[in-house]
Design a protein around this motif. Structure first.
Motif, mmCIF file in Angstrom:
data_model
loop_
_atom_site.group_PDB
_atom_site.id
_atom_site.type_symbol
_atom_site.label_atom_id
_atom_site.label_comp_id
_atom_site.label_asym_id
_atom_site.label_seq_id
_atom_site.Cartn_x
_atom_site.Cartn_y
_atom_site.Cartn_z
ATOM 1 N N UNK A 35 0.666 -1.089 -0.027
ATOM 2 C CA UNK A 35 0.047 0.097 -0.073
ATOM 3 C C UNK A 35 0.856 1.309 0.091
ATOM 4 N N UNK A 36 1.507 1.613 -1.281
ATOM 5 C CA UNK A 36 2.168 2.744 -1.159
ATOM 6 C C UNK A 36 1.299 4.002 -1.153
ATOM 7 N N UNK A 37 1.959 5.049 -0.206
ATOM 8 C CA UNK A 37 1.546 6.554 -0.510
ATOM 9 C C UNK A 37 2.867 7.066 -1.144
ATOM 10 N N UNK A 38 2.670 8.273 -1.582
ATOM 11 C CA UNK A 38 3.540 9.275 -2.155
ATOM 12 C C UNK A 38 3.595 10.473 -1.484
ATOM 13 N N UNK A 39 4.906 10.766 -0.953
ATOM 14 C CA UNK A 39 5.173 12.104 -0.075
ATOM 15 C C UNK A 39 4.910 13.293 -1.053
ATOM 16 N N UNK A 40 4.559 14.097 -0.158
ATOM 17 C CA UNK A 40 4.100 15.687 -0.823
ATOM 18 C C UNK A 40 5.129 16.180 -1.524
ATOM 19 N N UNK A 41 6.535 16.017 -1.146
ATOM 20 C CA UNK A 41 7.801 16.581 -1.821
ATOM 21 C C UNK A 41 8.136 15.758 -3.028
ATOM 22 N N UNK A 268 -3.182 -8.423 -5.423
ATOM 23 C CA UNK A 268 -4.509 -8.106 -4.585
ATOM 24 C C UNK A 268 -4.557 -7.375 -3.419
ATOM 25 N N UNK A 269 -4.646 -7.962 -2.172
ATOM 26 C CA UNK A 269 -4.529 -7.067 -1.025
ATOM 27 C C UNK A 269 -3.058 -6.677 -0.812
ATOM 28 N N UNK A 270 -2.889 -5.429 -0.639
ATOM 29 C CA UNK A 270 -1.598 -4.797 -0.545
ATOM 30 C C UNK A 270 -1.243 -4.188 -1.696
ATOM 31 N N UNK A 271 -1.682 -4.335 -3.019
ATOM 32 C CA UNK A 271 -1.362 -3.698 -4.190
ATOM 33 C C UNK A 271 -1.612 -2.285 -4.204
ATOM 34 N N UNK A 272 -2.892 -2.024 -3.939
ATOM 35 C CA UNK A 272 -3.243 -0.625 -4.325
ATOM 36 C C UNK A 272 -4.401 -0.128 -3.329
ATOM 37 N N UNK A 273 -4.228 -0.506 -2.122
ATOM 38 C CA UNK A 273 -5.195 -0.301 -0.918
ATOM 39 C C UNK A 273 -5.392 1.216 -0.634
ATOM 40 N N UNK A 274 -4.419 1.839 -0.775
ATOM 41 C CA UNK A 274 -4.538 3.497 -0.596
ATOM 42 C C UNK A 274 -3.919 4.530 -1.764
ATOM 43 N N UNK A 275 -4.335 5.664 -1.656
ATOM 44 C CA UNK A 275 -3.997 6.335 -2.682
ATOM 45 C C UNK A 275 -2.184 6.555 -3.162
ATOM 46 N N UNK A 276 -1.837 6.357 -4.057
ATOM 47 C CA UNK A 276 -0.439 6.105 -4.373
ATOM 48 C C UNK A 276 0.064 7.006 -5.410
ATOM 49 N N UNK A 277 -0.887 8.281 -5.654
ATOM 50 C CA UNK A 277 -0.260 9.049 -6.593
ATOM 51 C C UNK A 277 0.639 10.161 -6.414
ATOM 52 N N UNK A 278 1.480 10.606 -7.306
ATOM 53 C CA UNK A 278 2.536 11.483 -7.015
ATOM 54 C C UNK A 278 1.848 12.673 -6.873
ATOM 55 N N UNK A 279 2.523 13.741 -6.301
ATOM 56 C CA UNK A 279 2.063 15.073 -6.330
ATOM 57 C C UNK A 279 1.812 15.959 -7.580
ATOM 58 N N UNK A 280 2.564 15.498 -8.729
ATOM 59 C CA UNK A 280 2.248 16.112 -9.856
ATOM 60 C C UNK A 280 1.293 15.573 -10.679
#
Length: 297
Positions: A35-41, A268-280
């Motif tokens: 479940x990757x997130x992307x930091x704001x920077x 499946x589980x863990x692949x894309x559970x949360x928002x993982x978009x880059x800030x751009x």
């Protein structure tokens, strides 16, 4: 329960582009990351693994390796975590069923939710950082459908948003804060047949975004609102299990019915559970979990 890799299985972190390219940025057989997130920077991904939180620098001149975020005062984490709009803190779901807030730099975590007999699975934070959206499930009874709930980000009373009787998951605020996007079984009588939907934050305008034969989960809008990613499970899937053939899909939010690009993978589980978009809004991250075929070694 903390997830681990099966024998012969690898964890692969990928970055995909809105133009269709994808790049493998990290691969390991030591730890199952989710479940990757992307930091704001734009410099790092945030993932959970082994019950902890990790940062993974977006590749530069040298290969990236996960670095643990030193948190205290929080039980083992699951894969529901969302960065706060301030870019310096993160909201976390833990395996005790509660939601916490902590600094991305590490340190003590603060619990937000109360002991109300419910497990709280976080998925969204409003653009102003004042409200969280989560799925509430009676503690210990996962036969009951998840309910869409909201709560102030500093705690207090929660409120239910009515999306009918079917199980729902993945509620996430649109970039303008006017909508909650989610997956729901309320539009189908077939068990487990989740479809993508949205509802206004005031509880009006509940609508399906597309109708498909696949089981569709976790819609994530890009920061500019132009694109969305989600995960397709095979027809007949119930829930969002691990370790099966799935696909990550990219669409324009102007036309959810026509995929722009699709990335088939084992996960499946863990692949894309949360928002993982880059800030751009140009890229997003996902995780695959391929298993080698020992008969071909």
């Amino acid at each position: 329960m903390i997830r681990t890799l099966q024998p012969g299985q690898r964890c692969q972190v990928w970055i995909a582009s809105i133009t269709g390219e994808s790049t493998l940025v990290y691969s390991t057989d030591d730890m199952l990351l989710e479940a990757p997130n992307w930091t704001l920077d734009g410099s790092s991904l945030i993932l959970n693994g082994d019950g902890k939180l990790w940062t993974l620098d977006v590749p530069g001149d040298s290969p990236a390796k996960p670095v643990e975020v030193p948190l205290s005062g929080i039980p083992d984490l699951n894969n529901d975590h969302v960065l706060a709009p301030d870019g310096t803190s993160i909201f976390l779901s833990a395996n005790d069923g509660h939601i916490y807030r902590a600094a991305l730099a590490g340190g003590p975590a603060t619990r937000i939710t109360e002991e109300d007999g419910t497990f709280h699975f976080l998925h969204g934070v409003s653009p102003d950082g004042k409200e969280l959206a989560y799925v509430g499930i009676p503690a210990g009874d996962f036969t009951q459908p998840g309910r869409l709930m909201t709560i102030a980000s500093d705690g207090g009373a929660d409120a239910r948003v009515d999306v009918a009787s079917g199980h729902c998951d993945g509620p996430e605020y649109s970039p303008d804060g006017k909508w909650l996007y989610l997956n729901t079984e309320s539009f189908s009588s077939i068990p487990g047949h989740a479809q993508l939907a949205r509802i206004r934050v005031d509880g009006s305008g509940f609508e399906k975004l597309l109708e498909s034969d696949t089981v569709d989960w976790f819609p994530h809008l890009s920061p500019d609102g132009r694109f969305a990613s989600y995960i397709q499970f095979p027809s007949g899937t119930e829930g969002h299990p691990a370790d099966l053939p799935v696909a990550v899909v990219l669409v324009s939010t102007a036309d959810w019915t026509t995929p722009l690009h699709t990335w088939p993978l084992f996960g499946g589980q863990g692949t894309l559970n949360v928002n993982s978009w880059s800030p751009d809004s140009g890229r997003f991250a996902f995780v695959a979990y391929p298993i080698s075929d020992s008969t071909k070694d």
